[in-house]
Design an enzyme around this catalytic site. Structure first.
Site, PDB file in Angstrom:
ATOM      1  N   LYS A   1       0.872  -1.190   0.000  1.00 44.97           N
ATOM      2  CA  LYS A   1       0.000   0.000   0.000  1.00 44.97           C
ATOM      3  C   LYS A   1       0.899   1.226   0.000  1.00 44.97           C
ATOM      4  CE  LYS A   1      -4.377   1.140   0.067  1.00 44.97           C
ATOM      5  NZ  LYS A   1      -5.530   0.423  -0.480  1.00 44.97           N
TER       6      LYS A   1
ATOM      7  N   ASP B   1      -6.822   4.403  -4.870  1.00 47.22           N
ATOM      8  CA  ASP B   1      -7.543   4.256  -3.594  1.00 47.22           C
ATOM      9  C   ASP B   1      -8.168   5.624  -3.333  1.00 47.22           C
ATOM     10  OD1 ASP B   1      -7.940   2.387  -1.178  1.00 47.22           O
ATOM     11  OD2 ASP B   1      -7.191   4.168  -0.181  1.00 47.22           O
TER      12      ASP B   1
END
Ligand code: NDP
Length: 455
Positions: free
Chosen positions: A136, A176
C-alpha cells in the site's frame, strides 16, 4: 479443567503476549495494531494445534512489513510556491506474488494507516486466488481544491521517486481514496517517460492505455455480490432490501448501482460533510448524477439534495436511518459501537464492509454478538484488486478481454471468496465470515512462507 478449556486459555495467553509485542514494536500506530489484532484473534485458535507456524514465527514475520519506503515530494502550486508532502510505499509481503495495493492521497495518510492497509491487503490478495502479494502507498496530500495542473505536478513528483521501487514483476500500485483515473494517468505517463517502458506497472489505467474493462466498477459491484452471497447462504435474498451506503466515491457509487441491478434500494450516501437520504431509494439517473458530481465536478454531497426534491441532506453519518443492510464504503473507523447498537436496534440484518476497516472493533464485536451477517473488508472489497490482477494478466499477455467475460470472472471470484469463508468459518449452520476470511487468507501466505525457510 477440561482440555479444550485449557487450550483456549493458553491461546488467549499467546495472543495477549503476541499483541504486547506488536504494540511495543509499533508505537503510535493504532490503526495498524487494530488490524493485526483483528487477524491474530482468528489465527491463534486456528494454529493452536499446528506448532510449525509457532516454531517458525510465521505470525511475527507476517506483522512486519518487508520494507517501508518514505520520501519527500516537492511540487509547485499555481501561485509558484514550493510545497512539500511526504510519500510512502509499504511493501508488506511478497510471499505469493509481486506487492500489490493502492495509493491513497488524503491529508490523514500516515505510516500507521498505510501499514494497516498493506497488512490487510496481503490477506485480501491471497483470498482472490491470484498470485499477488500485499502493499500500500500514498501521501498526506489533499487533492481537494487543487487544480488539475497542481494534481498533475504532484503526481509527477510522487512518481519521480516511486518509479525506482516498483515494476510489473516487483510492485504494482493502483488507486484508492483520492487516486482515481486522472491521477493514475498522470503517474503512468511519468513512469513511462522516466523508464521508457510501456509495462503494466499500475492498474486502474484508462481503457486507451492498457486498463481493464470492469476495473472501475469492480469493488462496488463485488461488494454487493458478496452481500447477495451471504444472504443467499442464509436462505434470503438481496431483492427488495433497503441498503445504507456511506461515501460517494468510486466504491459507493458502483455499490449503489449494483444494488439497483439486483432489485435492492440504496437509500443513503455520504461524504465528509454529511449524508443524503432518499426514502424510496436512489434511481439510476440520480446515481449517475452523483458520479458526475463527485467524480468530474468534485462537488459536495449536499448539492444532490438541492437538485432532487425527494432527497434530503443531513449532517453526520447515515447509520441512524432504518434499513435492512449496510454497505459502508467511505473510509476506516466510520461506524462506532454506539452506531452499531442503533443499527442492530433498527433491524439491520447484514453488514458488508466495502471500505477498508470501516467498523471500529466495538462495532465489529456488537455485530458479531448480535448474530448479524458480517462480511469483513478483506473478503467483501476484494473484487477491486481481483480485477486489478486480471488487468495485470491482460497486460502481460497484451490482450483485452471483453466486458461480459470480466463481469463473469468477477462474479465467480466473489462467489469463490465467499465459499472459502464458509469453508473456514462455518460451525453448525452459521458462518463467521471474519474468522473464515482471516484463516482462508492466512493459509496460502503462511504455507508459501514456510516453503521459503527463514526469510
Ligand atoms: P474515493 O476517493 O473515490 O471516495 C471516498 C469517499 O469517502 C468520498 O465520498 C469521501 O468524501 C468519503 N470520505 C473519505 N474520507 C472520509 C472521512 N474521513 N469521513 C467521511 N467520509 C470520508 O475512494 P474509494 O471509493 O476508492 O474508496 C473508499 C473505500 O474503499 C476506502 O476505504 C478504500 O480503501 C476502499 N477500497 C477501495 C478500492 C477501490 O477499488 N477504489 C478497493 C478496495 C477498497 P469526500 O469527498 O468528502 O472526501
Amino acid at each position: 479443567m477440561s482440555k479444550i478449556h485449557q487450550n483456549s486459555e493458553k491461546t488467549d495467553e499467546y495472543l495477549k503476549r503476541y499483541m504486547e509485542g506488536v504494540l511495543k514494536r509499533n508505537p503510535g500506530e493504532p490503526e495498524f495494531v487494530q488490524a493485526v489484532y483483528e487477524v491474530a484473534s482468528s489465527i491463534f485458535p486456528y494454529i493452536a494445534d499446528k506448532p510449525i507456524y509457532h516454531e517458525l514465527q510465521i505470525l511475527e514475520r507476517m506483522a512486519e512489513p518487508e520494507r517501508v519506503i518514505s520520501f519527500r515530494i516537492p511540487w509547485t502550486d499555481d501561485a509558484g510556491n514550493i510545497r512539500t508532502n511526504r510519500g510512502w510505499r509499504v511493501q508488506f509481503n511478497s510471499a505469493i506474488g509481486p506487492y500489490k495495493g493502492g495509493i491513497r492521497f488524503h491529508p490523514s495518510v500516515n505510516q500507521s494507516i498505510l501499514k494497516f492497509l498493506g497488512f490487510e491487503q496481503t490477506f485480501k490478495n491471497s483470498l482472490t486466488g491470484l498470485p499477488m502479494g500485499g502493499g500500500k502507498g500514498g501521501a498526506n496530500f489533499n487533492p481537494k481544491g487543487k487544480s488539475d495542473n497542481e494534481v498533475m505536478r504532484f503526481c509527477q513528483s510522487f512518481m519521480t521517486e516511486l518509479y525506482r521501487h516498483i515494476g510489473a514483476d516487483t510492485d504494482v500500485p493502483a488507486g484508492d481514496i483520492g487516486v482515481g483515473g486522472r491521477e493514475i494517468g498522470f503517474m503512468f505517463g511519468q513512469y513511462k517517460r522516466i523508464t521508457n517502458e510501456f509495462v503494466g506497472v499500475l492498474t486502474g489505467k484508462g481503457l486507451e492505455y492498457g486498463g481493464s474493462k470492469m476495473r472501475t466498477e469492480a469493488t462496488g459491484y463485488g461488494a454487493v455480490f458478496f452481500l447477495r452471497n451471504m444472504l443467499m447462504q442464509h436462505k434470503d435474498s438481496v431483492e427488495g432490501k433497503r441498503i445504507l451506503i456511506s461515501g460517494s466515491g468510486n466504491v459507493a457509487t458502483y455499490a449503489a448501482e449494483k444494488c439497483l441491478h439486483l432489485g435492492a434500494s440504496p437509500i443513503t450516501m455520504s461524504d465528509s460533510s454529511g449524508f443524503i437520504h432518499c426514502r424510496e431509494g436512489f434511481t439510476q439517473e440520480q446515481v449517475d448524477w452523483i458520479k458526475a458530481l463527485k467524480g468530474a465536478r468534485r462537488g459536495r454531497i449536499s448539492e444532490v439534495a438541492d437538485e432532487f426534491d425527494n432527497i434530503s441532506f443531513h449532517e453526520g453519518r447515515p447509520w441512524g436511518v432504518k434499513a435492512d443492510c449496510a454497505v459502508p464504503s467511505a473510509t476506516q473507523n466510520e461506524i462506532n459501537g454506539e452506531e452499531a447498537a442503533t443499527m442492530i436496534k433498527n433491524g439491520v440484518m447484514a453488514v458488508a464492509e466495502a471500505a477498508n476497516m470501516p467498523c471500529e472493533q466495538d462495532a465489529v464485536d456488537a455485530f458479531m454478538n448480535a448474530g448479524l451477517l458480517f462480511g469483513p473488508a478483506k473478503a467483501v472489497n476484494a473484487g477491486g484488486v481481483g480485477v486489478s490482477g486480471l488487468e495485470m494478466s491482460q497486460n502481460s499477455a497484451r490482450i483485452a478481454w471483453d466486458e461480459d467475460h470480466l463481469r463473469k470472472l468477477l462474479e465467480d471470484m466473489m462467489r469463490d471468496i465467499h465459499d472459502s469463508c464458509v469453508q473456514y468459518g462455518e460451525t453448525e449452520g452459521t458462518v463467521n465470515y471474519l474468522k473464515g476470511s482471516n484463516i482462508a487468507g492466512f493459509v496460502k501466505v503462511a504455507d508459501a512462507m514456510l516453503s521459503y525457510g527463514h526469510v
